[in-house]
Design a protein around this motif. Sequence first.
Motif, PDB file in Angstrom:
ATOM      1  N   PHE A   1       1.831   1.829 -10.695  1.00 13.48           N
ATOM      2  CA  PHE A   1       0.879   1.855  -9.590  1.00 13.48           C
ATOM      3  C   PHE A   1      -0.352   1.056  -9.975  1.00 13.48           C
ATOM      4  O   PHE A   1      -0.773   1.077 -11.129  1.00 13.48           O
ATOM      5  CB  PHE A   1       0.474   3.303  -9.273  1.00 13.48           C
ATOM      6  N   PHE A   2      -0.901   0.365  -8.983  1.00 15.73           N
ATOM      7  CA  PHE A   2      -2.129  -0.395  -9.211  1.00 15.73           C
ATOM      8  C   PHE A   2      -3.277   0.246  -8.458  1.00 15.73           C
ATOM      9  O   PHE A   2      -3.115   0.719  -7.334  1.00 15.73           O
ATOM     10  CB  PHE A   2      -1.967  -1.844  -8.737  1.00 15.73           C
TER      11      PHE A   2
ATOM     12  N   PHE B   1      -3.222   3.923  -4.047  1.00 16.88           N
ATOM     13  CA  PHE B   1      -2.530   3.142  -5.064  1.00 16.88           C
ATOM     14  C   PHE B   1      -1.566   2.152  -4.415  1.00 16.88           C
ATOM     15  O   PHE B   1      -1.137   2.336  -3.280  1.00 16.88           O
ATOM     16  CB  PHE B   1      -1.778   4.061  -6.032  1.00 16.88           C
ATOM     17  N   TYR B   2      -1.242   1.123  -5.161  1.00 16.54           N
ATOM     18  CA  TYR B   2      -0.422   0.022  -4.644  1.00 16.54           C
ATOM     19  C   TYR B   2       0.702  -0.261  -5.631  1.00 16.54           C
ATOM     20  O   TYR B   2       0.562  -0.007  -6.830  1.00 16.54           O
ATOM     21  CB  TYR B   2      -1.299  -1.235  -4.473  1.00 16.54           C
ATOM     22  N   THR B   3       1.824  -0.786  -5.116  1.00 15.20           N
ATOM     23  CA  THR B   3       2.897  -1.225  -6.009  1.00 15.20           C
ATOM     24  C   THR B   3       3.248  -2.671  -5.694  1.00 15.20           C
ATOM     25  O   THR B   3       2.949  -3.171  -4.597  1.00 15.20           O
ATOM     26  CB  THR B   3       4.172  -0.360  -5.839  1.00 15.20           C
TER      27      THR B   3
ATOM     28  N   PRO C   1     -11.472   2.837  -3.456  1.00 17.34           N
ATOM     29  CA  PRO C   1     -10.403   3.720  -2.959  1.00 17.34           C
ATOM     30  C   PRO C   1      -9.249   2.956  -2.309  1.00 17.34           C
ATOM     31  O   PRO C   1      -8.166   3.513  -2.144  1.00 17.34           O
ATOM     32  CB  PRO C   1     -11.112   4.605  -1.932  1.00 17.34           C
ATOM     33  N   ASN C   2      -9.466   1.699  -1.929  1.00 17.62           N
ATOM     34  CA  ASN C   2      -8.386   0.885  -1.363  1.00 17.62           C
ATOM     35  C   ASN C   2      -8.843  -0.566  -1.219  1.00 17.62           C
ATOM     36  O   ASN C   2     -10.009  -0.893  -1.480  1.00 17.62           O
ATOM     37  CB  ASN C   2      -7.923   1.439   0.002  1.00 17.62           C
TER      38      ASN C   2
ATOM     39  N   ASN D   1       0.835  -1.189   0.000  1.00 21.29           N
ATOM     40  CA  ASN D   1       0.000   0.000   0.000  1.00 21.29           C
ATOM     41  C   ASN D   1       0.875   1.247   0.000  1.00 21.29           C
ATOM     42  O   ASN D   1       1.724   1.406   0.863  1.00 21.29           O
ATOM     43  CB  ASN D   1      -0.891  -0.046   1.252  1.00 21.29           C
ATOM     44  N   GLU D   2       0.661   2.118  -0.973  1.00 25.04           N
ATOM     45  CA  GLU D   2       1.439   3.364  -1.015  1.00 25.04           C
ATOM     46  C   GLU D   2       0.768   4.458  -0.176  1.00 25.04           C
ATOM     47  O   GLU D   2       1.264   5.588  -0.093  1.00 25.04           O
ATOM     48  CB  GLU D   2       1.612   3.833  -2.462  1.00 25.04           C
TER      49      GLU D   2
END
Length: 424
Positions: free
Chosen positions: A74-75, A63-65, A101-102, A58-59
């Motif tokens: 970014f995902f 967004f996620y990497t 959103p997450n 989790n960034e």
Amino acid sequence: MRIVADLHNHSRFSRACSPQLTLPNLDKWAKIKGVNLLTVADFTHPVWIKECEEQLQNEGNGFYTLKGGSREVFFIFTTELAFIYKKNDKTRRVHEIVLAPNLEVAKRLNKELDQRGFNLKSDGRPILGMSDRDFLELIKNIDERLELIPAHIWTPWFSVFGSKSGFDSIEECFEDMSKYIFALETGLSSDPMMNWRISSLDKYSLISNSDSHSLKNIGREANVFEIDKEKFSYDEFIRILKENNNKNFLYTIEFFPEEGRYHYDGHRDCNVVLKPSETIKLKGICPKCKKNLVIGVDYRVEELADRKEGYLLKDKPAFKKMIELDKIIAECIGVKSRESKKVIKIYNDLIKKFGNEFKILIDINPDELRSADSIGPILVEAIKRVRLGKLKINPGYDGVYGEVKIFSEEELGNFKPKQSVLFS
Ligand SMILES: [Zn+2]
Ligand SMILES: [Zn+2]
């Protein structure tokens, strides 16, 4: 920072999707293509979302990497859902993209759908027997940051305006919930200009995504944004889409709409392809099998349009029409398949030298490409022509992709003798 976003792709858990669609491969191929915001896709699938949870970090901005990945991609948590239900005496089949959103909110939505008895294991893009309107109300009750974007809005079989099972307006589909719709995915077979002919769509951001079922198709359509690095977050991203102008949303990368699988009308099995004016003359009946034709996107746009062809809508994101690099290479060296070993070798050489596919197709001066060992004047000329739209395309119909030709046979022949590397 420039964000190239593809907001509709799939995992290996969706029907007819490549087994190669894992998170490490998505990360790798997004980078090759030049996409830096991709979706995890299919987040309703229980096995897949578990993989996402394990493999992504989790960034903190929505967004996620990928853990141990490029950290350049970014995902975002999105999924596609298929709705099938009856409304006004007609069976409706509509596909929707849902953005979360997450991860936590995505899981809450999954839990709610699971409790309602929907089979989320069956497919990465599950079928829900409820109306689009009721679903939109449901997600807004779970978390108001959950958003819905109608997918490939013109395709005949599974879309909000589709000729076979869609509606004539957003309001007819979503009723009082229409106020939550702020963007529409135009699909491969239409471009923004076709959509500008319908004044009731002016209030929506028009986005373009790949709907890729394989790694190679990632980014075949995409959206390009300029976003402040400090502000880069899910909320800012949604705000820009809602703003619906070209301040931060610069342009979309588009298919030539004629190349899409449903641009014209016809029957695949009957080998019949017709433009709208011909379909009208035949009253929508196939001249071979005498059954109803599959009415394509061009026809439907014409049917709902209240403006003339060529109408320009001001202050909207621009668009650039492209053909994927490996398809261009294949034509230049005279092979049918983009999977050919020779094509892959030239493609990989070019990516190594220039960074990513969008740089080659859009950013750099094509003459710079001459410096690559594997490339000659023919590819430079091909990319120039694609950028100018100087092509011949036999339009797609009834699920068959359109056929693109950049060069005539004669032109290809003329290039040959000078192309010792390409043609050896
Ligand atoms: Zn899809
Ligand atoms: Zn037929």
